[in-house]
Design a protein around this motif. Structure first.
Motif, short mmCIF file in Angstrom:
data_model
loop_
_atom_site.label_atom_id
_atom_site.label_comp_id
_atom_site.label_asym_id
_atom_site.label_seq_id
_atom_site.Cartn_x
_atom_site.Cartn_y
_atom_site.Cartn_z
N VAL A 96 0.84 -1.18 -0.30
CA VAL A 96 0.12 0.26 -0.23
C VAL A 96 1.14 1.07 -0.11
CG1 VAL A 96 -2.32 -0.97 1.01
CG2 VAL A 96 -0.13 0.02 2.57
N GLN A 97 0.39 2.42 -0.49
CA GLN A 97 0.97 3.76 -0.71
C GLN A 97 0.23 5.03 0.24
OE1 GLN A 97 3.13 4.82 -4.45
NE2 GLN A 97 1.94 6.48 -4.20
N GLY A 98 0.50 5.41 1.11
CA GLY A 98 0.16 6.36 1.75
C GLY A 98 1.17 7.72 1.19
N THR A 99 0.62 9.15 1.72
CA THR A 99 0.70 10.38 1.04
C THR A 99 0.79 11.26 1.70
OG1 THR A 99 -0.99 10.48 -0.43
CG2 THR A 99 0.83 9.68 -1.58
N SER A 100 1.47 12.25 1.76
CA SER A 100 0.96 13.78 2.68
C SER A 100 0.96 14.65 1.54
CB SER A 100 1.51 13.24 4.14
OG SER A 100 3.18 13.78 4.24
N GLY A 101 1.28 15.85 2.09
CA GLY A 101 1.44 17.29 1.48
C GLY A 101 1.44 17.14 0.71
N GLY A 102 0.03 16.62 0.39
CA GLY A 102 0.05 16.58 -1.34
C GLY A 102 0.44 16.23 -2.56
N GLY A 103 1.09 14.93 -1.48
CA GLY A 103 1.55 13.57 -2.69
C GLY A 103 3.40 14.48 -2.51
N LEU A 104 3.42 15.13 -1.88
CA LEU A 104 5.08 15.56 -1.46
C LEU A 104 5.40 14.65 -0.81
CD1 LEU A 104 5.12 19.33 0.02
CD2 LEU A 104 5.88 18.65 -2.83
N VAL A 105 5.40 13.47 0.36
CA VAL A 105 5.82 12.45 0.70
C VAL A 105 4.52 11.62 0.09
CG1 VAL A 105 6.74 11.94 2.94
CG2 VAL A 105 6.59 14.39 2.66
N THR A 106 5.68 10.63 -0.21
CA THR A 106 4.60 9.32 0.09
C THR A 106 5.94 7.98 0.36
OG1 THR A 106 4.00 9.59 -3.02
CG2 THR A 106 4.34 7.31 -2.21
N VAL A 107 5.04 7.30 1.12
CA VAL A 107 5.49 6.26 1.85
C VAL A 107 4.83 4.86 0.96
CG1 VAL A 107 5.55 5.00 4.38
CG2 VAL A 107 5.79 7.63 3.75
N GLN A 145 1.74 6.94 8.45
CA GLN A 145 0.28 6.60 9.09
C GLN A 145 -0.73 6.30 8.31
OE1 GLN A 145 -0.41 9.57 11.70
NE2 GLN A 145 1.00 9.33 13.34
N ASP A 146 -1.00 7.33 6.89
CA ASP A 146 -1.78 6.96 5.83
C ASP A 146 -1.72 5.43 5.15
OD1 ASP A 146 -3.48 7.62 4.01
OD2 ASP A 146 -2.30 7.92 2.37
N ALA A 147 -0.70 5.43 4.60
CA ALA A 147 -0.66 3.79 4.40
C ALA A 147 -0.66 2.57 5.11
CB ALA A 147 1.87 3.74 4.05
N LYS A 148 -0.31 2.88 6.61
CA LYS A 148 -0.72 1.92 7.49
C LYS A 148 -2.33 1.82 7.97
CE LYS A 148 0.52 0.17 11.98
NZ LYS A 148 1.14 0.51 13.56
N LYS A 149 -2.87 3.05 7.69
CA LYS A 149 -4.21 2.57 8.24
C LYS A 149 -5.20 2.00 6.56
CE LYS A 149 -6.46 6.64 8.13
NZ LYS A 149 -6.90 7.88 8.52
N ALA A 173 -3.28 -0.01 4.64
CA ALA A 173 -3.29 -1.38 4.54
C ALA A 173 -3.78 -2.67 5.89
CB ALA A 173 -1.85 -1.58 5.52
N GLU A 174 -4.22 -1.28 6.85
CA GLU A 174 -5.11 -2.55 7.75
C GLU A 174 -6.92 -3.33 7.81
OE1 GLU A 174 -4.76 -0.10 11.07
OE2 GLU A 174 -2.78 -0.84 11.96
N SER A 175 -6.72 -1.53 6.74
CA SER A 175 -8.76 -1.55 6.20
C SER A 175 -8.07 -2.81 5.10
CB SER A 175 -8.50 0.17 5.34
OG SER A 175 -9.95 -0.81 4.68
N THR A 176 -7.87 -2.29 4.27
CA THR A 176 -7.33 -3.86 3.15
C THR A 176 -7.31 -5.47 3.91
OG1 THR A 176 -6.11 -2.11 1.79
CG2 THR A 176 -6.37 -4.60 1.03
N ALA A 177 -6.36 -5.30 4.58
CA ALA A 177 -6.51 -6.78 5.70
C ALA A 177 -7.94 -7.35 6.29
CB ALA A 177 -4.86 -5.91 6.78
N ALA A 178 -8.15 -5.91 6.72
CA ALA A 178 -9.56 -5.86 7.63
C ALA A 178 -10.64 -6.39 6.63
CB ALA A 178 -10.35 -4.69 8.56
N ASP A 179 -10.50 -6.09 5.58
CA ASP A 179 -11.50 -6.54 4.12
C ASP A 179 -11.39 -7.77 4.14
OD1 ASP A 179 -12.72 -3.91 4.35
OD2 ASP A 179 -11.84 -3.04 2.42
#
Length: 107
Positions: free
Chosen positions: A30-41, A76-80, A82-88
């Motif tokens: 999974v990919q999480g972003t912040s700052g309008g895409g300035l940082v991607t994890v 945190q965005d990416a972790k959320k 991943a957790e949501s997808t795993a729960a689904d």
């Protein structure tokens, strides 16, 4: 006696499905972003960080605290996600089973 054998077969079937779901979750990316895409994890389904991208415009001495906050937010965005997808995925597997609310699977 027949019911017990049928139930044992269902348990083995459920166990095999759960192992597959666990493997699918581990392989998830999974990919999480912040700052309008300035940082991607990028994270694995288990929460291991696989990659980090930072827009070069953030590399200024005055912006170190902002950059740190953006990295944490992207993680945190990416972790959320991943957790949501795993729960689904787990919810699909356990549909119809009498599992108490709030019980997290896999154990």
């Amino acid at each position: 006696m027949r019911d017990i054998m049928g139930m044992m077969g269902k348990v083995k079937e459920m166990q095999a499905k759960m192992e597959k779901v666990q493997a699918d979750i581990a392989a998830l990316e999974v990919q999480g972003t912040s700052g309008g895409g300035l940082v991607t994890v990028r994270l694995s389904g288990k929460g291991d960080m696989l990659g980090l991208k930072i827009d070069p415009s953030l590399f200024k001495e005055d912006d170190v605290e902002i950059l740190e906050d953006l990295i944490v937010a992207a993680h945190q965005d990416a972790k959320k996600k991943a957790e949501s997808t795993a729960a689904d995925m787990t919810r699909e597997l356990t549909a119809g089973l009498p599992i108490p609310p709030g019980m997290k699977l896999p154990f």
